[in-house]
Motif scaffolding. Sequence first.
Motif, short mmCIF file in Angstrom:
data_model
loop_
_atom_site.label_atom_id
_atom_site.label_comp_id
_atom_site.label_asym_id
_atom_site.label_seq_id
_atom_site.Cartn_x
_atom_site.Cartn_y
_atom_site.Cartn_z
N ARG A 37 0.81 -1.22 0.00
CA ARG A 37 0.00 0.00 0.00
C ARG A 37 0.84 1.27 0.00
O ARG A 37 0.39 2.32 0.41
CB ARG A 37 -0.98 0.04 1.18
CG ARG A 37 -1.71 -1.23 1.50
CD ARG A 37 -2.35 -1.91 0.36
NE ARG A 37 -3.47 -1.17 -0.18
CZ ARG A 37 -4.05 -1.46 -1.32
NH1 ARG A 37 -3.62 -2.45 -2.05
NH2 ARG A 37 -5.04 -0.76 -1.75
N ASP A 38 2.07 1.19 -0.44
CA ASP A 38 2.98 2.33 -0.47
C ASP A 38 3.90 2.15 -1.68
O ASP A 38 4.71 1.22 -1.69
CB ASP A 38 3.78 2.38 0.83
CG ASP A 38 4.73 3.57 0.90
OD1 ASP A 38 5.27 3.99 -0.15
OD2 ASP A 38 4.96 4.06 2.01
N PRO A 39 3.81 3.03 -2.68
CA PRO A 39 4.61 2.85 -3.90
C PRO A 39 6.12 2.83 -3.66
O PRO A 39 6.83 2.05 -4.30
CB PRO A 39 4.22 4.05 -4.77
CG PRO A 39 2.99 4.62 -4.19
CD PRO A 39 2.92 4.19 -2.76
N ASP A 40 6.60 3.65 -2.75
CA ASP A 40 8.04 3.68 -2.49
C ASP A 40 8.51 2.40 -1.83
O ASP A 40 9.55 1.84 -2.20
CB ASP A 40 8.40 4.89 -1.62
CG ASP A 40 8.16 6.21 -2.34
OD1 ASP A 40 8.32 6.24 -3.58
OD2 ASP A 40 7.80 7.19 -1.67
N ARG A 41 7.77 1.93 -0.86
CA ARG A 41 8.13 0.67 -0.19
C ARG A 41 8.00 -0.50 -1.17
O ARG A 41 8.76 -1.45 -1.10
CB ARG A 41 7.25 0.44 1.02
CG ARG A 41 7.42 1.51 2.06
CD ARG A 41 7.88 0.93 3.35
NE ARG A 41 7.95 1.96 4.36
CZ ARG A 41 9.02 2.20 5.07
NH1 ARG A 41 10.09 1.48 4.90
NH2 ARG A 41 9.03 3.16 5.96
N ALA A 42 7.01 -0.43 -2.05
CA ALA A 42 6.84 -1.48 -3.06
C ALA A 42 8.06 -1.54 -3.98
O ALA A 42 8.56 -2.63 -4.28
CB ALA A 42 5.57 -1.24 -3.87
N LYS A 43 8.53 -0.37 -4.41
CA LYS A 43 9.73 -0.35 -5.26
C LYS A 43 10.93 -0.92 -4.53
O LYS A 43 11.73 -1.65 -5.12
CB LYS A 43 10.02 1.08 -5.72
CG LYS A 43 9.07 1.57 -6.77
CD LYS A 43 9.37 2.99 -7.19
CE LYS A 43 8.32 3.48 -8.16
NZ LYS A 43 8.52 4.85 -8.57
N ASP A 44 11.06 -0.60 -3.24
CA ASP A 44 12.16 -1.15 -2.44
C ASP A 44 12.07 -2.67 -2.38
O ASP A 44 13.08 -3.37 -2.51
CB ASP A 44 12.15 -0.58 -1.02
CG ASP A 44 12.54 0.89 -0.98
OD1 ASP A 44 13.10 1.39 -1.98
OD2 ASP A 44 12.28 1.53 0.06
N ALA A 45 10.86 -3.20 -2.18
CA ALA A 45 10.68 -4.64 -2.10
C ALA A 45 11.00 -5.32 -3.43
O ALA A 45 11.65 -6.37 -3.46
CB ALA A 45 9.25 -4.97 -1.66
N VAL A 46 10.56 -4.72 -4.52
CA VAL A 46 10.84 -5.29 -5.85
C VAL A 46 12.34 -5.28 -6.11
O VAL A 46 12.91 -6.28 -6.57
CB VAL A 46 10.08 -4.53 -6.96
CG1 VAL A 46 10.56 -4.94 -8.34
CG2 VAL A 46 8.58 -4.76 -6.82
N GLN A 47 12.98 -4.18 -5.79
CA GLN A 47 14.43 -4.09 -5.99
C GLN A 47 15.14 -5.15 -5.15
O GLN A 47 16.05 -5.83 -5.65
CB GLN A 47 14.93 -2.70 -5.64
CG GLN A 47 16.41 -2.54 -5.88
CD GLN A 47 16.88 -1.11 -5.62
OE1 GLN A 47 16.13 -0.25 -5.23
NE2 GLN A 47 18.16 -0.88 -5.84
N GLU A 48 14.73 -5.31 -3.91
CA GLU A 48 15.34 -6.31 -3.05
C GLU A 48 15.12 -7.71 -3.60
O GLU A 48 16.03 -8.55 -3.58
CB GLU A 48 14.79 -6.20 -1.62
CG GLU A 48 15.36 -7.19 -0.65
CD GLU A 48 16.87 -7.07 -0.44
OE1 GLU A 48 17.51 -8.09 -0.12
OE2 GLU A 48 17.42 -5.96 -0.59
N ALA A 49 13.92 -7.99 -4.10
CA ALA A 49 13.63 -9.30 -4.68
C ALA A 49 14.51 -9.57 -5.90
O ALA A 49 15.03 -10.68 -6.07
CB ALA A 49 12.16 -9.41 -5.05
N LEU A 50 14.71 -8.55 -6.73
CA LEU A 50 15.55 -8.73 -7.92
C LEU A 50 17.02 -8.91 -7.55
O LEU A 50 17.73 -9.71 -8.18
CB LEU A 50 15.35 -7.57 -8.89
CG LEU A 50 13.98 -7.52 -9.56
CD1 LEU A 50 13.82 -6.24 -10.37
CD2 LEU A 50 13.77 -8.75 -10.45
N VAL A 51 17.47 -8.22 -6.53
CA VAL A 51 18.86 -8.41 -6.06
C VAL A 51 19.02 -9.83 -5.54
O VAL A 51 20.01 -10.51 -5.84
CB VAL A 51 19.23 -7.36 -4.97
CG1 VAL A 51 20.52 -7.73 -4.27
CG2 VAL A 51 19.32 -5.97 -5.59
N ARG A 52 18.05 -10.28 -4.74
CA ARG A 52 18.10 -11.65 -4.22
C ARG A 52 18.06 -12.67 -5.36
O ARG A 52 18.73 -13.70 -5.30
CB ARG A 52 16.94 -11.90 -3.27
CG ARG A 52 17.05 -11.16 -1.96
CD ARG A 52 15.81 -11.37 -1.09
NE ARG A 52 15.87 -10.55 0.12
CZ ARG A 52 14.94 -10.54 1.03
NH1 ARG A 52 13.85 -11.29 0.91
NH2 ARG A 52 15.06 -9.78 2.11
#
Length: 185
Positions: A37-52
């Motif tokens: 429910r937060d675009p900035d946190r969502a981008k952080d999560a996606v970036q973290e998933a792609l790094v992982r």
Amino acid sequence: MQQELVERARRGDHDAFATLADAALFRLDATARLILRDPDRAKDAVQEALVRAWRGLPTLRDPERFDAWLNRLLYRAYIDEARRLRRHRVDVELTPIDLLASDDMTSSVTDRDQLERGFSRLEPEARALIVLHHYLDLPLPEVAAVLGIPLGTAKSRLHRALQSMRAGLDADARPTADVPEGRFA
């Protein structure tokens, strides 16, 4: 095609991984936004998933399951992000002074707002179940696999999440006691 890209990426091909990430980016971002429910946190999560994903790609056993594996990594990333959010977040709810429910458009917006409030009250894990099953149309066995839980657990948690959401919506819909004008409750 995707399996070939996964194989190339597993061998360290940055361009192949970039192609895979680009193909999944919209879906990953939409899923994370719905849950966090937060675009900035969502981008952080996606970036973290792609790094992982990049770091763990050599350990992926079945290249055909890349999408399911990436969903699992995203799930872990947004749960981590939600935990960080829970530790540092203070919510202040602003209540509108008056609600106008005169036409269908306002009614539609009100309904959507009620659903949003009910959805946001759920824990991130419950939101993940609802989003994966109802928004991404994943069958429950696949949802269970993404979340790393047994199928029966996924079914019962989804049932409880929907019940909780309904109960919240019902509570919001109950009329409050009328207070005569000019009087304070």
